[in-house]
Design an enzyme around this catalytic site. Structure first.
Site, short mmCIF file in Angstrom:
data_model
loop_
_atom_site.label_atom_id
_atom_site.label_comp_id
_atom_site.label_asym_id
_atom_site.label_seq_id
_atom_site.Cartn_x
_atom_site.Cartn_y
_atom_site.Cartn_z
N LEU A 1 0.88 -1.16 0.00
CA LEU A 1 0.00 0.00 0.00
C LEU A 1 0.92 1.21 0.00
O LEU A 1 1.90 1.25 0.75
CB LEU A 1 -0.89 0.03 1.24
CG LEU A 1 -2.02 -1.00 1.33
CD1 LEU A 1 -2.76 -0.85 2.66
CD2 LEU A 1 -2.99 -0.86 0.17
N ASP A 2 0.62 2.21 -0.83
CA ASP A 2 1.52 3.35 -0.89
C ASP A 2 1.44 4.18 0.40
O ASP A 2 0.55 3.97 1.23
CB ASP A 2 1.28 4.19 -2.15
CG ASP A 2 -0.07 4.89 -2.17
OD1 ASP A 2 -0.45 5.49 -1.15
OD2 ASP A 2 -0.74 4.85 -3.21
N LYS A 3 2.34 5.08 0.53
CA LYS A 3 2.49 5.87 1.76
C LYS A 3 1.20 6.58 2.15
O LYS A 3 0.89 6.73 3.34
CB LYS A 3 3.62 6.89 1.57
CG LYS A 3 3.95 7.74 2.77
CD LYS A 3 5.13 8.65 2.46
CE LYS A 3 5.49 9.51 3.66
NZ LYS A 3 6.65 10.41 3.36
N ASP A 4 0.43 7.02 1.15
CA ASP A 4 -0.77 7.81 1.41
C ASP A 4 -2.05 6.97 1.40
O ASP A 4 -3.15 7.53 1.29
CB ASP A 4 -0.87 8.94 0.38
CG ASP A 4 0.30 9.90 0.48
OD1 ASP A 4 0.70 10.22 1.62
OD2 ASP A 4 0.84 10.30 -0.56
N THR A 5 -1.91 5.64 1.51
CA THR A 5 -3.07 4.75 1.57
C THR A 5 -3.04 4.00 2.89
O THR A 5 -1.99 3.49 3.30
CB THR A 5 -3.05 3.74 0.40
OG1 THR A 5 -3.06 4.46 -0.84
CG2 THR A 5 -4.27 2.83 0.45
#
Length: 247
Positions: free
Chosen positions: A112-116
């Site tokens: 999951l990316d940093k902003d998810t």
């Protein structure tokens, strides 16, 4: 039926992160390792690696960590990266220190990316990891999406068409399911894992994702009582739920 593998006590506990083999030998000699109610003082003793081992063995009075084959669910916070090396907060730092020393090591099942935020799985079982992420298995992933602008009303058909091309790619996306929750919010279920796929899908229809949260993988939902940043060992039923389709 295959026979359960065995491992010397000192090697087993060292691989589980309890210390060096020498330190494990000292734990055993001091009577701090107990199996089926009996202290194991011989660190050379071979231990049968069965799933019920945490219910039968204690180390310093606490149940031993699960042997290799452990799977975890994590409620990933925002701002945390699924990496060992990048700058800033890393998802592996959320693990107990001992779990970071396990061999084989724990790995995230996809990213999951940093902003998810949301449901992230981890395991030291390579076969399980690849079974979940393999495109052939089409394990669905559902996201709660919050958008910058109201939807136009065409998104459901566009995403379901199987014809949508992301910028810079020449292979259309597989059909995806959009469940509209409000003018600027929806559940989007996809069966692929392309780079920043959900964000790029909405960019392709002229919108921008403000917030993204994954709440389901296959038929496994993020437990409502799993706090942000918390980790839980998955049961066999949890693992089976991943492959059971949508709950």
């Amino acid at each position: 039926m295959s026979k359960a593998p065995t491992l010397r006590l000192d090697r087993l506990l060292a691989n589980l992160g309890y210390g060096s083999r020498r330190e494990v030998q000292q734990l055993a000699a001091g009577g701090r390792v107990v199996l089926d109610g009996e202290a194991i003082r011989d660190a050379d003793r071979r231990i049968v690696l069965t799933p019920d081992l945490p219910g039968r063995m204690t180390v310093q009075g606490a149940p031993v960590d699960p042997p290799p084959g452990m799977a975890l669910m994590l409620h990933k916070p925002l701002g945390v990266t699924c990496s060992h090396k990048e700058a800033g907060a890393l998802v592996y730092e959320l693990l107990p220190t001992r779990w970071r020393a396990r061999n084989p090591a724990l790995s995230t099942v996809g990213r999951l990316d940093k902003d998810t935020s949301g449901l992230l799985l981890m395991t030291d079982d390579g076969a399980l990891l690849h079974r979940i992420i393999s495109p052939r298995n089409h394990v669905a992933k559902r996201y709660l999406v919050t958008l910058a602008r109201p939807m136009s009303g065409t998104e459901t058909d566009v995403f379901a068409s199987g014809d949508l091309l992301l910028e810079g790619e020449d292979k259309p996306l597989l059909p995806a399911t959009l469940e509209v929750l409000g003018p600027q919010s929806a559940h989007l279920t996809i069966t692929e894992g392309r780079y920043h796929q959900v964000r790029r899908m909405f960019a392709a229809v002229g919108n921008h994702v403000e917030a993204l949260h994954r709440d389901r993988i296959g038929g496994l939902s993020l437990p409502p009582d799993l706090a942000v940043g918390a980790i839980r060992i998955m049961t066999p039923d949890d693992v089976a739920a991943v492959f059971s389709g949508q709950a």
